[in-house]
Write an enzyme that holds these catalytic residues in place. Structure first.
Site, short mmCIF file in Angstrom:
data_model
loop_
_atom_site.label_atom_id
_atom_site.label_comp_id
_atom_site.label_asym_id
_atom_site.label_seq_id
_atom_site.Cartn_x
_atom_site.Cartn_y
_atom_site.Cartn_z
N ASP A 98 0.87 -1.17 0.00
CA ASP A 98 0.00 0.00 0.00
C ASP A 98 0.91 1.23 0.00
O ASP A 98 2.06 1.16 0.44
CB ASP A 98 -0.89 -0.03 1.25
CG ASP A 98 -1.62 1.27 1.47
OD1 ASP A 98 -2.35 1.69 0.56
OD2 ASP A 98 -1.43 1.88 2.54
N ALA A 99 0.41 2.34 -0.50
CA ALA A 99 1.24 3.56 -0.55
C ALA A 99 1.01 4.46 0.66
O ALA A 99 1.90 4.66 1.49
CB ALA A 99 0.95 4.33 -1.84
N TYR A 100 -0.22 5.00 0.78
CA TYR A 100 -0.51 6.03 1.78
C TYR A 100 -0.63 5.44 3.18
O TYR A 100 -1.53 4.66 3.47
CB TYR A 100 -1.80 6.76 1.42
CG TYR A 100 -1.76 7.39 0.04
CD1 TYR A 100 -0.86 8.42 -0.26
CD2 TYR A 100 -2.61 6.96 -0.96
CE1 TYR A 100 -0.82 9.00 -1.52
CE2 TYR A 100 -2.59 7.53 -2.23
CZ TYR A 100 -1.68 8.54 -2.50
OH TYR A 100 -1.65 9.10 -3.75
N ARG A 116 -7.88 13.00 6.57
CA ARG A 116 -7.63 11.58 6.27
C ARG A 116 -8.86 10.72 6.54
O ARG A 116 -9.20 9.83 5.75
CB ARG A 116 -6.44 11.08 7.09
CG ARG A 116 -6.11 9.61 6.91
CD ARG A 116 -5.81 9.23 5.47
NE ARG A 116 -5.29 7.86 5.37
CZ ARG A 116 -5.15 7.20 4.24
NH1 ARG A 116 -5.48 7.77 3.08
NH2 ARG A 116 -4.66 5.97 4.23
N SER A 169 -2.48 0.86 -4.91
CA SER A 169 -3.02 1.97 -4.13
C SER A 169 -4.33 2.48 -4.68
O SER A 169 -4.62 2.35 -5.88
CB SER A 169 -2.00 3.12 -4.12
OG SER A 169 -2.52 4.27 -3.50
N ASN A 170 -5.11 3.09 -3.79
CA ASN A 170 -6.32 3.80 -4.20
C ASN A 170 -5.99 5.10 -4.93
O ASN A 170 -6.87 5.71 -5.53
CB ASN A 170 -7.17 4.14 -2.97
CG ASN A 170 -7.99 2.95 -2.49
OD1 ASN A 170 -8.25 2.01 -3.25
ND2 ASN A 170 -8.42 2.98 -1.23
#
Length: 243
Positions: A9-11, A40, A115-116
């Site tokens: 995942d990125a964030y 967030r 990622s989203n």
């Protein structure tokens, strides 16, 4: 079966989303941390709501809308230039301190992001932070037009990396993402950056719980959804012990 690909995942996993507080606090002194946490929470909520309503918009739109919501409900005035300065931080997020070295140490595997984030946001962020020379692929859910934790989002991994599901280790510090990947049939490592003991201690220190503590209680503890990750580690560097 041997792990051939590690997908991140990125964030919140490779990139520290709390690093946006550096600019929100400069823009609105005294509100930086509160803006960061509400932003967030609403950002995640909007991805889930849009998926349920089948009203997809890419992550850049979701991120803008959730920032607009946050500033509006806090009664903060701003102009377009300031808004864009804050938004720009999302393509200049700070890497976690152990991210780059860990990725370098895992290069015997195929390495990717799922990622989203929109394709443009992710490509720019990865390039700005120099991870484009380390990663084999940066995968956005844009092509499916549905956000994680939908199983359809995780199905993008296998054809892109030419591996079977059993050969993938998915890594996330977001509990909803970790169990989403587990529900989709992936092997999962969850990064527990805040332990239950630390959480309980933080909540007992004062009558008024700070915004960052509330965020950690809502978004950084493993959920009660009858699913569990295969591995729990305390940071990205912990992957060297399991992969």
């Amino acid at each position: 079966m041997t792990v051939k690909a590690i997908v991140f995942d990125a964030y919140g996993t490779l990139y520290d989303i709390q690093s946006v507080a550096a600019i929100t606090d400069r823009a609105f002194p005294g509100y930086g941390d509160l803006i960061t946490q509400i932003w967030r929470i609403k950002q995640l909520e909007y991805t889930w709501l849009r998926t349920l309503m089948r009203r997809y918009e890419d992550f850049s739109v979701v991120t803008r809308n959730s920032l607009s919501y946050t500033l509006r409900i806090l009664g903060l005035n701003y102009d377009e230039s300031l808004f864009e300065q804050i938004m720009d931080k999302y393509v200049h997020l700070d890497l976690y301190p152990d991210a780059r070295a860990t990725l370098q140490s895992l290069k015997k595997h195929k390495l990717a992001i799922l990622s989203n984030g929109s394709s443009e946001m992710l490509t720019t962020l990865v390039r700005n932070t120099g991870l484009d020379s380390v990663l084999d692929a940066t995968i956005s859910i844009d092509t499916k037009r549905i956000f994680k934790p939908s199983p359809e989002a995780y199905s993008l991994i296998e054809p892109r990396l030419n591996v079977s599901r059993a050969e993938v280790l998915f890594v996330s510090s977001n509990p909803w993402d970790a169990i989403g990947a587990k529900a989709a049939g992936l092997k999962v490592a969850w990064i527990e950056r805040v332990t239950l003991q630390a959480m309980a201690q933080a909540c007992s220190r004062a009558d008024l719980v700070a915004p960052v503590t509330m965020f950690k209680a809502l978004r950084m503890q493993m959920d009660e959804l009858d699913l569990a990750p295969d591995y729990t580690i305390n940071g990205l560097s912990g992957l060297n012990q399991i992969a």
